[in-house]
Motif scaffolding. Structure first.
Motif, PDB file in Angstrom:
ATOM      1  N   TRP A   1       0.824  -1.204   0.000  1.00 51.56           N
ATOM      2  CA  TRP A   1       0.000   0.000   0.000  1.00 51.56           C
ATOM      3  C   TRP A   1       0.865   1.264   0.000  1.00 51.56           C
ATOM      4  N   LYS A   2       2.061   1.209   0.598  1.00 46.25           N
ATOM      5  CA  LYS A   2       2.945   2.373   0.670  1.00 46.25           C
ATOM      6  C   LYS A   2       3.744   2.580  -0.612  1.00 46.25           C
ATOM      7  N   PHE A   3       3.863   1.572  -1.455  1.00 48.50           N
ATOM      8  CA  PHE A   3       4.718   1.664  -2.639  1.00 48.50           C
ATOM      9  C   PHE A   3       4.309   2.773  -3.612  1.00 48.50           C
ATOM     10  N   PRO A   4       3.028   2.950  -3.971  1.00 52.81           N
ATOM     11  CA  PRO A   4       2.681   4.041  -4.900  1.00 52.81           C
ATOM     12  C   PRO A   4       3.044   5.418  -4.351  1.00 52.81           C
ATOM     13  N   LYS A   5       2.872   5.619  -3.052  1.00 54.10           N
ATOM     14  CA  LYS A   5       3.255   6.904  -2.456  1.00 54.10           C
ATOM     15  C   LYS A   5       4.762   7.131  -2.586  1.00 54.10           C
ATOM     16  N   PHE A   6       5.528   6.068  -2.403  1.00 55.97           N
ATOM     17  CA  PHE A   6       6.978   6.160  -2.528  1.00 55.97           C
ATOM     18  C   PHE A   6       7.382   6.533  -3.950  1.00 55.97           C
ATOM     19  N   ILE A   7       6.788   5.879  -4.946  1.00 56.28           N
ATOM     20  CA  ILE A   7       7.120   6.156  -6.353  1.00 56.28           C
ATOM     21  C   ILE A   7       6.772   7.592  -6.713  1.00 56.28           C
ATOM     22  N   ILE A   8       5.615   8.066  -6.270  1.00 58.51           N
ATOM     23  CA  ILE A   8       5.217   9.452  -6.562  1.00 58.51           C
ATOM     24  C   ILE A   8       6.185  10.434  -5.933  1.00 58.51           C
ATOM     25  N   SER A   9       6.593  10.179  -4.692  1.00 57.42           N
ATOM     26  CA  SER A   9       7.528  11.097  -4.030  1.00 57.42           C
ATOM     27  C   SER A   9       8.901  11.075  -4.698  1.00 57.42           C
ATOM     28  N   VAL A  10       9.320   9.926  -5.213  1.00 53.03           N
ATOM     29  CA  VAL A  10      10.599   9.855  -5.925  1.00 53.03           C
ATOM     30  C   VAL A  10      10.541  10.683  -7.206  1.00 53.03           C
ATOM     31  N   PHE A  11       9.450  10.562  -7.977  1.00 53.20           N
ATOM     32  CA  PHE A  11       9.330  11.337  -9.212  1.00 53.20           C
ATOM     33  C   PHE A  11       9.262  12.837  -8.936  1.00 53.20           C
ATOM     34  N   ILE A  12       8.516  13.236  -7.936  1.00 50.22           N
ATOM     35  CA  ILE A  12       8.429  14.659  -7.596  1.00 50.22           C
ATOM     36  C   ILE A  12       9.792  15.185  -7.166  1.00 50.22           C
ATOM     37  N   GLY A  13      10.500  14.408  -6.356  1.00 53.26           N
ATOM     38  CA  GLY A  13      11.839  14.810  -5.927  1.00 53.26           C
ATOM     39  C   GLY A  13      12.806  14.927  -7.093  1.00 53.26           C
TER      40      GLY A  13
END
Length: 65
Positions: free
Chosen positions: A9-21
């Motif tokens: 469940w946490k993985f999509p949030k992680f991917i989005i934060s990586v792209f934004i960063g």
């Protein structure tokens, strides 16, 4: 098993934060350049030309004339 689904469940949030960063880090030099008055006039021109260039390439690649 609960930990597994919690991590999934946490993985999509992680991917989005990586792209934004990544995009913020890549755009940081442009933010610094925009503070200078002489260069700040050329940034919209460069962006306009880049978007036009990319749209022209995509039109030619996809066969739209």
């Amino acid at each position: 098993m609960y930990n597994f689904w919690e991590n999934i469940w946490k993985f999509p949030k992680f991917i989005i934060s990586v792209f934004i960063g990544f995009f913020l880090t890549a755009a940081y030099p442009f933010f610094q350049l925009s503070k200078k008055k002489k260069i700040s006039y050329f940034i919209p021109l460069i962006l306009f030309l880049l978007i036009g260039f990319l749209s022209n390439i995509l039109r030619l690649m996809l066969g739209y004339s």
